[in-house]
Design an enzyme around this catalytic site. Structure first.
Site, short mmCIF file in Angstrom:
data_model
loop_
_atom_site.label_atom_id
_atom_site.label_comp_id
_atom_site.label_asym_id
_atom_site.label_seq_id
_atom_site.Cartn_x
_atom_site.Cartn_y
_atom_site.Cartn_z
N LYS A 48 0.82 -1.22 0.00
CA LYS A 48 0.00 0.00 0.00
C LYS A 48 0.85 1.26 0.00
O LYS A 48 0.43 2.30 -0.52
CB LYS A 48 -0.93 -0.01 1.22
CG LYS A 48 -2.03 -1.06 1.13
CD LYS A 48 -2.93 -1.00 2.35
CE LYS A 48 -4.03 -2.06 2.27
NZ LYS A 48 -4.91 -2.04 3.45
N ARG A 49 2.03 1.17 0.56
CA ARG A 49 2.85 2.39 0.63
C ARG A 49 3.36 2.82 -0.75
O ARG A 49 3.85 3.93 -0.91
CB ARG A 49 4.03 2.19 1.58
CG ARG A 49 5.09 1.21 1.09
CD ARG A 49 6.17 1.00 2.15
NE ARG A 49 7.17 0.04 1.75
CZ ARG A 49 8.23 0.33 1.02
NH1 ARG A 49 8.40 1.56 0.58
NH2 ARG A 49 9.11 -0.60 0.71
#
Length: 466
Positions: free
Chosen positions: A241-242
């Site tokens: 997700k980062r």
């Protein structure tokens, strides 16, 4: 042999970009070979699997146009069959009941940690008499795995891979509550579904050795395996997700076209010469596993944006206009009437030339659906000087003498600029600001033609403060 492949997501979360590429590769491989593409929902994680997540997966696959040739198989409906196979292995001596207590297993793990070795079940119930079973312990059923030699996989992407059987332990087939483990259920389901090729991420490669042993124990032919490298972020780390948007439906919401995303994902780990943009028909004709590389791919959002812009410019105007209308109403809270929707459709050829995503396209079309007076960008407002306002008022009179066609409007602006000894841009840019509230738009003569004389007059008057 009819080739049958499957995509088998777990509904414990969203369908992510890596899963979407796996589904695409399976789909294209099946279509290329005239085979069948199937879907199995692996929903045996009772606590984390949800109907909502299943719907998201189905919606994402539908959006990507990766449709299964048969109704989806839900793994949770097949517990009886999983147990049946485990019992068959038990009866044939290929499996056994293990009565280890939690304390015993905990001690084995502790000993492995002390020895700095991977935990492996020591097989203490492999040859013991079940009559020695302690009271009150519900047994698991374990595979009687081979201890000598090697398990070899001839992988269609990774090549030949092998592991010493001594490095594998007797895996659990059925838990003490009678439910199957993931590795066991997958083998039974793939066999019963007639899967000929298992194409999945290479993070499953270590599972394959254990699964191969189940096939061998049952006397079933193994499918062909192909483990494709994972997708990493631009920094080389596993995609997470980062790194930004990773959920497939997030790409949809951000305005990417499904065909553009599929095209990008295809080229992310598979190649065919210098070909970059391939319609689905060509993808099917060209795709095969020999074009899949062994190295991990890196997600490049700038490249994806470029590919999306190419597909956007080639997309049908009617389709884009319908999406823009929906986005204006949903994302911007603007009610788009029939008249405004028609204007958006008319201006779409010019609008899509400047947009990279459907979200950008909707943003650029926002001025069409708004009512005067329009909100102005700072740059647009700065163009409306006193001299520019005089030009706008004079232009209105000239426009009244045209048929309001694009060509006539252009000639009227050109004639006015020549008469006033001004550059055409010095006339057109303030007009663009008054009609759109921005300094960027499709050609202003096309904008005026689409808006029509009444709306043009209304917007210019509003810009003049009248």
């Amino acid at each position: 042999m009819t080739i049958r492949v499957r995509f088998a997501p777990s509904p414990t979360g969203m369908l992510h970009i890596g899963g979407a590429r796996t589904a695409l590769f399976n789909y294209l491989f099946a279509r290329h070979h005239g085979g069948q593409f199937l879907l199995r929902i692996e929903d045996t994680d009772r606590e984390r699997s949800t109907p909502e997540a299943t719907k998201v997966i189905l919606d994402a696959l539908d959006w990507l146009d990766l449709k299964s040739d048969e109704p989806p198989v839900y793994q949770s409906t097949r517990y009886a069959r999983h147990r049946e196979v485990a019992e068959q292995m038990l009866a044939a001596g290929q499996a056994y009941r293990c009565y280890c207590s939690r304390e015993e297993l905990a001690e084995m793990r502790a000993e492995a940690e002390r020895s700095k070795k991977p935990f492996r079940y020591d097989g203490r119930w492999r040859d013991r008499d079940p009559a020695e079973a302690p009271a009150g312990v519900d047994p698991v059923i374990r595979l009687r795995a081979p201890r000598e030699g090697e398990t070899v996989i001839h992988d269609l992407v990774q090549g030949e891979v092998r592991v010493k059987n001594a490095e594998l332990d007797d895996m659990i087939l059925l838990r003490s509550d009678g439910t199957p483990t993931y590795l066991h259920a997958v083998v039974v389901d793939d066999h019963d579904m007639g899967i000929t090729h298992v194409i999945r991420g290479d993070d499953h490669l270590t599972n394959t050795f254990r699964q191969a042993q189940i096939y061998d124990a049952m006397g079933w032919a193994r499918p062909n395996f192909a483990h494709i490298p994972l997708i990493h972020g631009a920094d080389g780390a596993k995609l997470s997700k980062r790194h930004g948007a990773v959920s497939v439906l997030q790409f949809r919401d951000e305005g990417y076209l499904p065909e553009a995303l599929c095209n990008y994902l295809l080229r992310l780990g598979w190649g065919h010469g210098d070909a970059e943009i391939l319609p689905r028909e060509e993808q099917v004709a060209l795709f095969d596993l020999d074009g899949v590389g062994r190295a991990a791919s890196r997600m490049d959002y700038a490249k994806l944006l470029h590919v999306n812009a190419v597909f956007l410019r080639a997309a049908e105007d009617e389709r884009l206009a319908a999406d823009v209308v929906a986005r204006l109403e949903r994302d911007h809270g603007v009610a788009v009437g029939t008249e405004a929707a028609g204007r958006i459709a008319v201006l779409m050829p010019g609008l899509k030339e400047r947009a990279r995503t459907l979200a950008e396209l909707a943003e650029s079309a926002l001025f069409i659906a708004r009512e005067a007076p329009l909100p102005m960008t700072e740059k647009a407002a700065a163009l409306l000087t006193e001299a520019a306002r005089d030009d706008l008022a004079a232009l209105l009179l000239d426009f009244d003498n045209t048929d309001f066609s694009k060509a006539a409007l252009h000639e009227a602006m050109k004639a006015y600029a020549e008469r006033e000894e001004k550059k055409l841009g010095a006339v057109a840019q303030p007009l663009r600001a008054a009609l759109t509230g921005s300094t960027v738009s499709p050609p202003i003569d096309a904008v005026m033609e689409a808006l029509g004389p009444i709306e043009v007059r209304k917007r210019i008057f509003a810009a003049l403060g009248e």
